[in-house]
Design a protein around this motif. Structure first.
Motif, mmCIF file in Angstrom:
data_model
loop_
_atom_site.group_PDB
_atom_site.id
_atom_site.type_symbol
_atom_site.label_atom_id
_atom_site.label_comp_id
_atom_site.label_asym_id
_atom_site.label_seq_id
_atom_site.Cartn_x
_atom_site.Cartn_y
_atom_site.Cartn_z
ATOM 1 N N PRO A 38 32.019 36.496 27.816
ATOM 2 C CA PRO A 38 32.918 35.908 27.032
ATOM 3 C C PRO A 38 33.059 34.107 27.329
ATOM 4 O O PRO A 38 33.412 33.447 26.537
ATOM 5 C CB PRO A 38 34.260 36.384 27.181
ATOM 6 N N ILE A 39 32.915 34.103 28.678
ATOM 7 C CA ILE A 39 33.198 32.567 29.349
ATOM 8 C C ILE A 39 32.105 31.784 28.503
ATOM 9 O O ILE A 39 32.168 30.651 27.951
ATOM 10 C CB ILE A 39 33.116 32.639 30.876
ATOM 11 N N PHE A 40 30.792 32.503 28.718
ATOM 12 C CA PHE A 40 29.674 31.744 28.122
ATOM 13 C C PHE A 40 29.658 31.431 26.652
ATOM 14 O O PHE A 40 29.496 30.650 26.035
ATOM 15 C CB PHE A 40 28.116 32.474 28.432
ATOM 16 N N MET A 41 30.028 32.459 26.094
ATOM 17 C CA MET A 41 30.382 32.643 24.469
ATOM 18 C C MET A 41 31.331 31.514 24.131
ATOM 19 O O MET A 41 31.394 30.820 23.123
ATOM 20 C CB MET A 41 30.791 33.887 24.326
ATOM 21 N N SER A 42 32.449 31.108 24.971
ATOM 22 C CA SER A 42 33.504 30.380 24.583
ATOM 23 C C SER A 42 32.867 28.959 24.441
ATOM 24 O O SER A 42 33.624 28.319 23.629
ATOM 25 C CB SER A 42 34.332 30.350 25.763
ATOM 26 N N THR A 43 31.733 28.718 24.909
ATOM 27 C CA THR A 43 31.197 27.120 24.742
ATOM 28 C C THR A 43 31.134 27.028 23.123
ATOM 29 O O THR A 43 30.985 25.764 22.646
ATOM 30 C CB THR A 43 30.007 26.953 25.317
ATOM 31 N N GLY A 44 30.976 28.078 22.383
ATOM 32 C CA GLY A 44 30.650 28.138 20.825
ATOM 33 C C GLY A 44 31.835 27.314 20.196
ATOM 34 O O GLY A 44 31.699 27.130 19.227
ATOM 35 N N ALA A 45 33.162 27.458 20.793
ATOM 36 C CA ALA A 45 34.355 26.721 20.121
ATOM 37 C C ALA A 45 34.119 25.353 20.029
ATOM 38 O O ALA A 45 34.687 24.918 19.256
ATOM 39 C CB ALA A 45 35.587 27.057 20.950
ATOM 40 N N LEU A 46 33.164 24.702 20.752
ATOM 41 C CA LEU A 46 32.875 23.313 20.431
ATOM 42 C C LEU A 46 32.505 23.047 18.908
ATOM 43 O O LEU A 46 32.451 22.008 18.735
ATOM 44 C CB LEU A 46 31.807 22.770 21.389
ATOM 45 N N MET A 47 32.022 24.046 18.077
ATOM 46 C CA MET A 47 31.541 23.937 16.691
ATOM 47 C C MET A 47 32.638 23.348 16.056
ATOM 48 O O MET A 47 32.627 22.880 14.884
ATOM 49 C CB MET A 47 31.105 25.359 16.355
ATOM 50 N N PHE A 48 34.023 23.938 16.499
ATOM 51 C CA PHE A 48 35.089 23.550 15.596
ATOM 52 C C PHE A 48 35.447 21.891 15.685
ATOM 53 O O PHE A 48 36.468 21.510 15.134
ATOM 54 C CB PHE A 48 36.621 24.150 16.198
ATOM 55 N N ILE A 49 34.674 21.134 16.802
ATOM 56 C CA ILE A 49 34.933 19.747 16.693
ATOM 57 C C ILE A 49 34.335 19.013 15.334
ATOM 58 O O ILE A 49 34.990 18.187 14.833
ATOM 59 C CB ILE A 49 34.139 19.176 17.858
#
Length: 161
Positions: A38-49
């Motif tokens: 989940p920590i690695f996947m959380s970097t995907g939240a950068l898409m919301f920039i």
């Protein structure tokens, strides 16, 4: 066309998850292996920039709710056992079927929703759905792992007289 391509990518990812799960069941589990995905996947939240991927508050809650409901099935099929003084993830035949079923539901939802929701927004929603599924699943796995670890530690620390 993009929906079809993304569906094939999702199928590839599901196959990868099945392969990794089967392989990881052969090695002892660790807290690190449970917590890191989940920590690695959380970097995907950068898409919301990027504005293209932004979703409304209602869509966030909808996607999170669906992800949390889906996580229940994964939680039910993720159990640990003690073997050879180590903790292993139990193999579950149901896990593969559940993962494939969730994938099919996701593809159907994506095909249906792509006609009414913008592609970027839909991508954001499905990332939130996936994150809302993996976080509760991994938290439950961690709690279960800790219980089994305590059981293992207490059985190996029996004082001898």
């Amino acid at each position: 066309m993009i929906t079809i391509i993304s569906s094939f990518v999702a199928i590839g990812m599901a196959l990868l998850v099945l392969f990794v799960r089967m392989k990881s069941a052969k090695k002892p589990a660790t807290a690190k292996k449970i917590i890191l995905p989940p920590i690695f996947m959380s970097t995907g939240a950068l898409m919301f920039i990027h504005p293209m991927f932004r979703v409304t508050v209602a869509e966030i809650f909808e996607a999170l709710l669906v992800g949390m409901v889906f996580s229940i099935l994964l939680i039910k099929t993720s159990n640990f056992e003690i073997r050879e003084n180590n903790i292993y993830l139990k193999r579950s035949k149901a896990f593969a079927f559940i993962l494939i079923g969730l994938l099919l539901i996701r593809i159907i939802m994506k095909s249906y929703l792509s006609s009414t929701i913008d592609l970027g927004e839909l991508s954001g929603m499905f990332w939130i759905l996936a994150f809302g599924m993996i976080v509760p699943w991994r938290i439950a796995m961690y709690i279960s792992y800790k219980r089994v670890k305590e059981q293992l530690d207490s059985s190996t620390n029996i004082p001898t007289t």
